[in-house]
Design a protein around this motif. Structure first.
Motif, PDB file in Angstrom:
ATOM      1  N   TYR A 178      -3.278  -8.893  -7.285  1.00  0.00           N
ATOM      2  CA  TYR A 178      -3.711  -7.711  -6.542  1.00  0.00           C
ATOM      3  C   TYR A 178      -3.532  -6.428  -7.343  1.00  0.00           C
ATOM      4  O   TYR A 178      -4.302  -5.508  -7.205  1.00  0.00           O
ATOM      5  CB  TYR A 178      -2.958  -7.595  -5.215  1.00  0.00           C
ATOM      6  CG  TYR A 178      -3.582  -8.441  -4.147  1.00  0.00           C
ATOM      7  CD1 TYR A 178      -4.868  -8.198  -3.711  1.00  0.00           C
ATOM      8  CD2 TYR A 178      -2.886  -9.491  -3.592  1.00  0.00           C
ATOM      9  CE1 TYR A 178      -5.448  -8.983  -2.739  1.00  0.00           C
ATOM     10  CE2 TYR A 178      -3.455 -10.276  -2.617  1.00  0.00           C
ATOM     11  CZ  TYR A 178      -4.734 -10.017  -2.193  1.00  0.00           C
ATOM     12  OH  TYR A 178      -5.314 -10.783  -1.229  1.00  0.00           O
ATOM     13  N   LEU A 194      -6.277   4.726   0.220  1.00  0.00           N
ATOM     14  CA  LEU A 194      -5.491   3.843   1.080  1.00  0.00           C
ATOM     15  C   LEU A 194      -5.709   4.167   2.555  1.00  0.00           C
ATOM     16  O   LEU A 194      -5.874   3.263   3.380  1.00  0.00           O
ATOM     17  CB  LEU A 194      -4.000   3.944   0.732  1.00  0.00           C
ATOM     18  CG  LEU A 194      -3.570   3.318  -0.587  1.00  0.00           C
ATOM     19  CD1 LEU A 194      -2.163   3.778  -0.959  1.00  0.00           C
ATOM     20  CD2 LEU A 194      -3.645   1.802  -0.514  1.00  0.00           C
ATOM     21  N   SER A 247      -7.014  -0.794   5.669  1.00  0.00           N
ATOM     22  CA  SER A 247      -6.247  -1.958   5.260  1.00  0.00           C
ATOM     23  C   SER A 247      -5.190  -2.292   6.297  1.00  0.00           C
ATOM     24  O   SER A 247      -4.544  -1.405   6.856  1.00  0.00           O
ATOM     25  CB  SER A 247      -5.573  -1.650   3.916  1.00  0.00           C
ATOM     26  OG  SER A 247      -4.742  -2.699   3.539  1.00  0.00           O
ATOM     27  N   PRO A 285      -2.382  -5.028   5.843  1.00  0.00           N
ATOM     28  CA  PRO A 285      -1.803  -6.124   5.084  1.00  0.00           C
ATOM     29  C   PRO A 285      -1.254  -7.219   5.998  1.00  0.00           C
ATOM     30  O   PRO A 285      -0.788  -6.948   7.102  1.00  0.00           O
ATOM     31  CB  PRO A 285      -0.674  -5.475   4.292  1.00  0.00           C
ATOM     32  CG  PRO A 285      -1.008  -4.030   4.271  1.00  0.00           C
ATOM     33  CD  PRO A 285      -1.734  -3.754   5.547  1.00  0.00           C
ATOM     34  N   LEU A 300       0.863 -11.902   0.004  1.00  0.00           N
ATOM     35  CA  LEU A 300       0.310 -10.776   0.739  1.00  0.00           C
ATOM     36  C   LEU A 300      -1.188 -10.648   0.531  1.00  0.00           C
ATOM     37  O   LEU A 300      -1.671 -10.728  -0.593  1.00  0.00           O
ATOM     38  CB  LEU A 300       1.013  -9.493   0.255  1.00  0.00           C
ATOM     39  CG  LEU A 300       0.920  -8.260   1.120  1.00  0.00           C
ATOM     40  CD1 LEU A 300       1.456  -8.505   2.519  1.00  0.00           C
ATOM     41  CD2 LEU A 300       1.702  -7.127   0.472  1.00  0.00           C
ATOM     42  N   HIS A 301      -1.906 -10.454   1.616  1.00  0.00           N
ATOM     43  CA  HIS A 301      -3.332 -10.109   1.566  1.00  0.00           C
ATOM     44  C   HIS A 301      -3.457  -8.687   2.103  1.00  0.00           C
ATOM     45  O   HIS A 301      -2.761  -8.309   3.043  1.00  0.00           O
ATOM     46  CB  HIS A 301      -4.156 -11.058   2.438  1.00  0.00           C
ATOM     47  CG  HIS A 301      -4.469 -12.356   1.781  1.00  0.00           C
ATOM     48  ND1 HIS A 301      -5.697 -12.946   1.858  1.00  0.00           N
ATOM     49  CD2 HIS A 301      -3.708 -13.174   1.024  1.00  0.00           C
ATOM     50  CE1 HIS A 301      -5.688 -14.076   1.186  1.00  0.00           C
ATOM     51  NE2 HIS A 301      -4.479 -14.242   0.678  1.00  0.00           N
ATOM     52  N   TYR A 302      -4.345  -7.925   1.504  1.00  0.00           N
ATOM     53  CA  TYR A 302      -4.471  -6.519   1.896  1.00  0.00           C
ATOM     54  C   TYR A 302      -5.541  -6.264   2.940  1.00  0.00           C
ATOM     55  O   TYR A 302      -5.763  -5.128   3.338  1.00  0.00           O
ATOM     56  CB  TYR A 302      -4.694  -5.644   0.660  1.00  0.00           C
ATOM     57  CG  TYR A 302      -3.432  -5.561  -0.155  1.00  0.00           C
ATOM     58  CD1 TYR A 302      -2.396  -4.732   0.228  1.00  0.00           C
ATOM     59  CD2 TYR A 302      -3.248  -6.366  -1.274  1.00  0.00           C
ATOM     60  CE1 TYR A 302      -1.221  -4.671  -0.491  1.00  0.00           C
ATOM     61  CE2 TYR A 302      -2.081  -6.310  -2.000  1.00  0.00           C
ATOM     62  CZ  TYR A 302      -1.070  -5.469  -1.603  1.00  0.00           C
ATOM     63  OH  TYR A 302       0.093  -5.426  -2.315  1.00  0.00           O
ATOM     64  N   SER A 303      -6.216  -7.305   3.380  1.00  0.00           N
ATOM     65  CA  SER A 303      -7.150  -7.166   4.490  1.00  0.00           C
ATOM     66  C   SER A 303      -7.085  -8.427   5.326  1.00  0.00           C
ATOM     67  O   SER A 303      -6.658  -9.486   4.847  1.00  0.00           O
ATOM     68  CB  SER A 303      -8.581  -6.913   3.990  1.00  0.00           C
ATOM     69  OG  SER A 303      -9.080  -8.036   3.317  1.00  0.00           O
ATOM     70  N   ALA A 347     -10.045  -2.355   0.614  1.00  0.00           N
ATOM     71  CA  ALA A 347      -8.605  -2.567   0.763  1.00  0.00           C
ATOM     72  C   ALA A 347      -7.978  -3.062  -0.540  1.00  0.00           C
ATOM     73  O   ALA A 347      -6.928  -2.575  -0.955  1.00  0.00           O
ATOM     74  CB  ALA A 347      -8.345  -3.566   1.891  1.00  0.00           C
ATOM     75  N   VAL A 348      -8.627  -4.009  -1.180  1.00  0.00           N
ATOM     76  CA  VAL A 348      -8.088  -4.592  -2.410  1.00  0.00           C
ATOM     77  C   VAL A 348      -8.043  -3.563  -3.537  1.00  0.00           C
ATOM     78  O   VAL A 348      -7.035  -3.447  -4.241  1.00  0.00           O
ATOM     79  CB  VAL A 348      -8.918  -5.835  -2.811  1.00  0.00           C
ATOM     80  CG1 VAL A 348      -8.607  -6.272  -4.221  1.00  0.00           C
ATOM     81  CG2 VAL A 348      -8.669  -6.959  -1.832  1.00  0.00           C
ATOM     82  N   ALA A 353      -5.363  -0.841  -2.854  1.00  0.00           N
ATOM     83  CA  ALA A 353      -4.024  -1.405  -3.064  1.00  0.00           C
ATOM     84  C   ALA A 353      -3.764  -1.649  -4.553  1.00  0.00           C
ATOM     85  O   ALA A 353      -2.653  -1.412  -5.037  1.00  0.00           O
ATOM     86  CB  ALA A 353      -3.873  -2.706  -2.277  1.00  0.00           C
ATOM     87  N   TYR A 358      -0.753  -0.070  -6.658  1.00  0.00           N
ATOM     88  CA  TYR A 358       0.178  -0.938  -7.370  1.00  0.00           C
ATOM     89  C   TYR A 358       0.392  -0.440  -8.799  1.00  0.00           C
ATOM     90  O   TYR A 358       1.528  -0.332  -9.266  1.00  0.00           O
ATOM     91  CB  TYR A 358      -0.349  -2.374  -7.375  1.00  0.00           C
ATOM     92  CG  TYR A 358       0.554  -3.329  -8.105  1.00  0.00           C
ATOM     93  CD1 TYR A 358       1.597  -3.971  -7.448  1.00  0.00           C
ATOM     94  CD2 TYR A 358       0.383  -3.585  -9.462  1.00  0.00           C
ATOM     95  CE1 TYR A 358       2.446  -4.836  -8.121  1.00  0.00           C
ATOM     96  CE2 TYR A 358       1.226  -4.442 -10.143  1.00  0.00           C
ATOM     97  CZ  TYR A 358       2.252  -5.070  -9.464  1.00  0.00           C
ATOM     98  OH  TYR A 358       3.094  -5.908 -10.144  1.00  0.00           O
TER      99      TYR A 358
END
Length: 181
Positions: free
Chosen positions: A6, A78, A83, A85, A96-99, A111-112, A115, A119
């Motif tokens: 991610y 963001l 999003s 998570p 973890l998935h962001y959507s 969302a990805v 994020a 990060y």
């Protein structure tokens, strides 16, 4: 530097989207999303337009700028990425998935990428979201080099710039001649 999926891959997707020069159609976006491991990549024409508009916002996150300004740009992404998570177990281990699973492809991509940029800013270095230093290029890139000092989008741009600088230094100088004896 190694990023998780991610972080690094999503940030590299953000850079590739930021480098789009014209609005893409769904068929042009699908291979790009696939190359970055995005599983939800079938877009409608309307969603492709959303991706284009998002890509213009992603572009503002790359290049030399004050940390505060970059953080504001990423925070705005963001906030607008809708999003939510969640922890997924689809491959047997929690991650973890962001959507959410029901998010459409464009929402998932927003969302990805948001994020991923966050990060890099928080866990690597905000300066790793660069723009190519070669005059006339300016492509966005994510610096994954060990020392974090990359200034070109590719080896090709670095070499072209080095050649241009070399030729610039030697322009106007008389070339040495060889004498035949």
């Amino acid at each position: 530097m190694h990023f998780n999926h991610y972080g690094g891959e999503a940030a590299r997707l953000a850079a590739d989207l930021a480098n789009l020069t014209e609005p893409p159609g769904p068929s042009e976006l699908e291979p790009l999303l696939a190359a970055h491991g995005i599983t939800r990549r079938v877009l409608t024409v309307g969603q492709a337009k959303e991706v284009w508009e998002w890509s213009r916002r992603l572009a503002a996150c790359f290049g030399s700028q004050e940390l505060d300004r970059r953080c504001q740009a990423v925070n705005a992404l963001l906030a607008d990425s809708s999003s939510r998570p969640c922890i997924s177990l689809h491959d047997g281990s929690p991650h973890l998935h962001y959507s959410t699973a029901d998010a459409d492809a464009a929402a998932h991509m927003r969302a990805v990428t948001a994020a991923g940029l966050a990060y890099v800013v928080c866990f690597a270095d905000a300066g790793r979201l660069g723009r190519c230093a070669r005059q006339g290029c300016g492509l966005a890139f994510v610096d994954t080099s060990r020392n974090g000092r990359r200034t070109y989008c590719s080896v090709r741009c670095a070499n072209n710039d080095a050649v241009a600088r070399h030729r610039g230094r030697h322009r106007g100088e008389a070339r040495p001649t060889t004498q035949n004896t």
